[in-house]
Design an enzyme around this catalytic site. Structure first.
Site, PDB file in Angstrom:
ATOM      1  N   CYS A  44       0.889  -1.161   0.000  1.00 59.40           N
ATOM      2  CA  CYS A  44       0.000   0.000   0.000  1.00 59.40           C
ATOM      3  C   CYS A  44       0.921   1.203   0.000  1.00 59.40           C
ATOM      4  CB  CYS A  44      -0.899   0.010   1.237  1.00 59.40           C
ATOM      5  SG  CYS A  44      -1.792   1.579   1.422  1.00 59.40           S
ATOM      6  N   CYS A  56      -0.489   4.200   2.430  1.00 58.06           N
ATOM      7  CA  CYS A  56      -0.495   4.113   3.899  1.00 58.06           C
ATOM      8  C   CYS A  56      -0.091   2.704   4.297  1.00 58.06           C
ATOM      9  CB  CYS A  56      -1.834   4.546   4.482  1.00 58.06           C
ATOM     10  SG  CYS A  56      -3.299   3.806   3.717  1.00 58.06           S
ATOM     11  N   SER A  57      -1.022   1.930   4.844  1.00 56.31           N
ATOM     12  CA  SER A  57      -0.639   0.591   5.294  1.00 56.31           C
ATOM     13  C   SER A  57      -1.785  -0.397   5.127  1.00 56.31           C
ATOM     14  CB  SER A  57      -0.184   0.634   6.754  1.00 56.31           C
ATOM     15  OG  SER A  57      -1.224   1.152   7.562  1.00 56.31           O
ATOM     16  N   CYS A  58      -2.594  -0.247   4.066  1.00 53.07           N
ATOM     17  CA  CYS A  58      -3.705  -1.168   3.829  1.00 53.07           C
ATOM     18  C   CYS A  58      -3.176  -2.596   3.731  1.00 53.07           C
ATOM     19  CB  CYS A  58      -4.441  -0.793   2.550  1.00 53.07           C
ATOM     20  SG  CYS A  58      -5.208   0.832   2.644  1.00 53.07           S
TER      21      CYS A  58
END
Lengths: 93, 214
Positions: free
Chosen positions: B122, B125-127
């Site tokens: 991602c 962000c941090s999906c």
């Protein structure tokens, strides 16, 4: 019925508006091909302000790594795929 | 920002040898957003929107989700062609079948084959498929991984010990929206006689992100 079908050639809008935009900057203005249609989802650009609707069609768009990065080190078969909302996609001839 | 360090006593267990300074996690200066998050939590508790116990329970529940859940999905897909078909058709329903509900996002499985290797990131962000695999590893959230795996993915994979030949097509999936990706690794050769549990034990977190093979 979605506007775009798998195989459609698209270009990501080259636009830099403020706000909570989920279209990565490295893909803006780049050409790719629709890989699949995922369905309609809430628009994160409105969700960020606690607003819902209207839902936006979401597509998986495939970009050739060599199209994104002219000096790409790897196979010409390598691709980057990202999930892009309909209003960020322009159709190509 | 206030950077008031406290010099606390080092009275915790410290019986292992190492040359560097001992870790002092409680002494670090919080970032602006960490302070914002703590302040928001405290306000929500003070206003009675949530209780401290509910916050703790939520964190405990999150922490109980591990990559072993995803490994069970992969192993079932390896042994049961009908399940495999359902997994690629509707990841949420297939995960729910095994007792792993996924809410709020759509799970999409992508399959490694002799010709194609998949890796997930991602960049924004941090999906991550947290409902199935738990919290992502720290490196998955690092700026270095997020920036480099779309720019020089083969070099990044090599640093993870994964060498891909040029006749294998590499697909990098940037999870930019509501979709969460699960890589279904290739079933290793010589595992024909293993049962489903033994197969699940082979499936690692990193292989389901796609930075490793099995």
């Amino acid at each position: 019925m979605s506007r775009l079908s798998p195989g459609a050639r698209v270009r990501v809008r080259e636009d830099y508006p403020p706000g909570h935009i989920r279209t990565p900057v490295y893909l803006r203005g780049k050409q790719g091909v629709v890989e699949r249609y995922f369905g309609a989802f809430e628009n994160p650009e409105r969700l960020a302000y606690n607003l819902t609707g209207p839902k936006k069609d979401l597509y998986k768009v495939r970009f050739r790594a060599t199209d994104l990065w002219p000096d790409y080190q790897g196979s010409p078969k390598d691709v980057i795929e990202a999930d892009i909302y309909d209003h960020w996609l322009e159709t190509m001839g | 920002m206030n950077s008031d360090h406290h010099h606390h006593d080092h009275d915790h267990d410290h019986d292992h040898d190492h040359p560097h300074a001992p870790p002092q996690p409680d002494d670090k200066v919080h970032s602006y957003y960490q302070i914002l998050s703590i302040a928001l939590k405290e306000l929500l508790i003070e206003k009675g929107v949530v209780t401290a116990a509910q916050v703790r329970q939520f964190i405990e529940k999150r922490d109980s989700i591990t990559p072993a859940n995803g490994a069970k999905v992969v192993a079932r897909a390896w042994v049961d062609p009908a399940y495999r078909a359902r997994l690629f058709e509707d990841g949420n329903a297939a995960a729910a079948e095994l007792g792993f509900p996924i809410t709020g996002t759509k799970l999409v499985a992508v399959e490694n084959t002799p010709d194609t290797h998949n890796v997930v990131v991602c960049t924004l962000c941090s999906c991550y498929p947290r409902d199935l695999l738990g919290l992502p590893p720290a490196w998955y959230k690092s700026r270095a991984y997020r920036a480099r795996v779309v720019r020089e993915p083969r070099a990044v994979l090599r640093e993870f010990g994964t060498e891909l030949s040029d006749d294998v097509a590499l697909r990098v999936h940037d999870s930019t929206a509501d979709i969460r990706f699960l890589v279904v690794p290739q079933r290793p050769a010589g595992t024909e006689n293993l049962d489903e549990d033994a197969l699940a034990a082979l499936v690692t977190r990193d292989s389901m992100i796609g930075v490793a093979r099995i």
